[in-house]
Design a protein around this motif. Structure first.
Motif, PDB file in Angstrom:
ATOM      1  N   TRP A 170       0.821  -1.206   0.000  1.00 56.25           N
ATOM      2  CA  TRP A 170       0.000   0.000   0.000  1.00 56.25           C
ATOM      3  C   TRP A 170       0.857   1.258   0.000  1.00 56.25           C
ATOM      4  O   TRP A 170       1.881   1.318   0.661  1.00 56.25           O
ATOM      5  N   TYR A 171       0.389   2.260  -0.747  1.00 55.15           N
ATOM      6  CA  TYR A 171       1.011   3.582  -0.789  1.00 55.15           C
ATOM      7  C   TYR A 171      -0.054   4.611  -0.446  1.00 55.15           C
ATOM      8  O   TYR A 171      -1.216   4.480  -0.853  1.00 55.15           O
ATOM      9  N   TRP A 172       0.347   5.628   0.275  1.00 57.98           N
ATOM     10  CA  TRP A 172      -0.552   6.733   0.587  1.00 57.98           C
ATOM     11  C   TRP A 172      -0.674   7.648  -0.616  1.00 57.98           C
ATOM     12  O   TRP A 172       0.275   7.864  -1.347  1.00 57.98           O
ATOM     13  N   ASN A 174      -9.666  11.190   9.883  1.00 57.66           N
ATOM     14  CA  ASN A 174      -8.931  10.029  10.375  1.00 57.66           C
ATOM     15  C   ASN A 174      -8.488   9.050   9.284  1.00 57.66           C
ATOM     16  O   ASN A 174      -7.795   8.083   9.572  1.00 57.66           O
ATOM     17  N   LEU A 175      -8.943   9.269   8.052  1.00 58.00           N
ATOM     18  CA  LEU A 175      -8.652   8.343   6.953  1.00 58.00           C
ATOM     19  C   LEU A 175      -8.001   9.072   5.785  1.00 58.00           C
ATOM     20  O   LEU A 175      -8.253  10.254   5.563  1.00 58.00           O
ATOM     21  N   ALA A 176      -7.178   8.350   5.038  1.00 58.15           N
ATOM     22  CA  ALA A 176      -6.582   8.902   3.821  1.00 58.15           C
ATOM     23  C   ALA A 176      -6.722   7.874   2.705  1.00 58.15           C
ATOM     24  O   ALA A 176      -6.754   6.664   2.937  1.00 58.15           O
ATOM     25  N   TRP A 177      -6.816   8.351   1.465  1.00 54.36           N
ATOM     26  CA  TRP A 177      -6.900   7.458   0.313  1.00 54.36           C
ATOM     27  C   TRP A 177      -5.570   6.753   0.124  1.00 54.36           C
ATOM     28  O   TRP A 177      -4.502   7.308   0.373  1.00 54.36           O
ATOM     29  N   SER A 178      -5.644   5.517  -0.341  1.00 51.84           N
ATOM     30  CA  SER A 178      -4.442   4.726  -0.556  1.00 51.84           C
ATOM     31  C   SER A 178      -4.573   3.935  -1.851  1.00 51.84           C
ATOM     32  O   SER A 178      -5.670   3.764  -2.386  1.00 51.84           O
ATOM     33  N   GLN A 179      -3.439   3.462  -2.344  1.00 54.22           N
ATOM     34  CA  GLN A 179      -3.379   2.715  -3.599  1.00 54.22           C
ATOM     35  C   GLN A 179      -2.483   1.502  -3.381  1.00 54.22           C
ATOM     36  O   GLN A 179      -1.382   1.637  -2.857  1.00 54.22           O
ATOM     37  N   SER A 180      -2.943   0.341  -3.801  1.00 52.52           N
ATOM     38  CA  SER A 180      -2.136  -0.875  -3.701  1.00 52.52           C
ATOM     39  C   SER A 180      -1.510  -1.161  -5.060  1.00 52.52           C
ATOM     40  O   SER A 180      -2.197  -1.191  -6.081  1.00 52.52           O
ATOM     41  N   PHE A 181      -0.200  -1.392  -5.080  1.00 48.49           N
ATOM     42  CA  PHE A 181       0.482  -1.698  -6.333  1.00 48.49           C
ATOM     43  C   PHE A 181       0.765  -3.186  -6.492  1.00 48.49           C
ATOM     44  O   PHE A 181       1.461  -3.588  -7.412  1.00 48.49           O
ATOM     45  N   ASP A 182       0.187  -4.026  -5.626  1.00 51.37           N
ATOM     46  CA  ASP A 182       0.301  -5.463  -5.868  1.00 51.37           C
ATOM     47  C   ASP A 182      -0.968  -6.026  -6.497  1.00 51.37           C
ATOM     48  O   ASP A 182      -0.904  -6.900  -7.337  1.00 51.37           O
ATOM     49  N   VAL A 185      -6.911   3.978   7.834  1.00 58.66           N
ATOM     50  CA  VAL A 185      -6.691   4.799   9.022  1.00 58.66           C
ATOM     51  C   VAL A 185      -5.280   5.370   8.944  1.00 58.66           C
ATOM     52  O   VAL A 185      -4.336   4.669   8.571  1.00 58.66           O
ATOM     53  N   LYS A 186      -5.128   6.636   9.275  1.00 58.01           N
ATOM     54  CA  LYS A 186      -3.833   7.302   9.131  1.00 58.01           C
ATOM     55  C   LYS A 186      -2.749   6.728  10.027  1.00 58.01           C
ATOM     56  O   LYS A 186      -1.578   6.994   9.818  1.00 58.01           O
ATOM     57  N   ASP A 187      -3.129   5.918  11.027  1.00 57.57           N
ATOM     58  CA  ASP A 187      -2.132   5.269  11.874  1.00 57.57           C
ATOM     59  C   ASP A 187      -1.443   4.106  11.163  1.00 57.57           C
ATOM     60  O   ASP A 187      -0.436   3.609  11.625  1.00 57.57           O
ATOM     61  N   TYR A 188      -2.013   3.637  10.058  1.00 60.52           N
ATOM     62  CA  TYR A 188      -1.462   2.511   9.315  1.00 60.52           C
ATOM     63  C   TYR A 188      -0.122   2.909   8.697  1.00 60.52           C
ATOM     64  O   TYR A 188       0.033   4.012   8.189  1.00 60.52           O
ATOM     65  N   GLU A 189       0.842   2.006   8.738  1.00 59.89           N
ATOM     66  CA  GLU A 189       2.149   2.287   8.149  1.00 59.89           C
ATOM     67  C   GLU A 189       2.128   1.933   6.671  1.00 59.89           C
ATOM     68  O   GLU A 189       1.844   0.786   6.298  1.00 59.89           O
TER      69      GLU A 189
END
Length: 53
Positions: free
Chosen positions: A11-13, A21-29, A37-41
């Motif tokens: 995952w990439y932010w 509390n949330l941000a959009w993300s994109q998975s490159f796999d 959740v923004k706490d996610y690394e």
């Protein structure tokens, strides 16, 4: 330019906030998009937009 070999799987932010509390993300796999959740690394990859001719 499509250069998938430059992206590690996972995952990439994105720069877009979904909520306080949330941000959009994109998975490159697997290509999925979502919000996490923004706490996610996660990773960040700088991308520059340019016009395609």
């Amino acid at each position: 330019m499509n250069v998938p070999e430059l992206f590690e799987e996972g995952w990439y932010w994105t720069s877009t906030q979904y909520s306080p509390n949330l941000a959009w993300s994109q998975s490159f796999d697997d290509g999925l998009q979502g919000n996490l959740v923004k706490d996610y690394e996660g990773r960040v990859r700088v991308v520059r937009r340019f016009p395609l001719n």
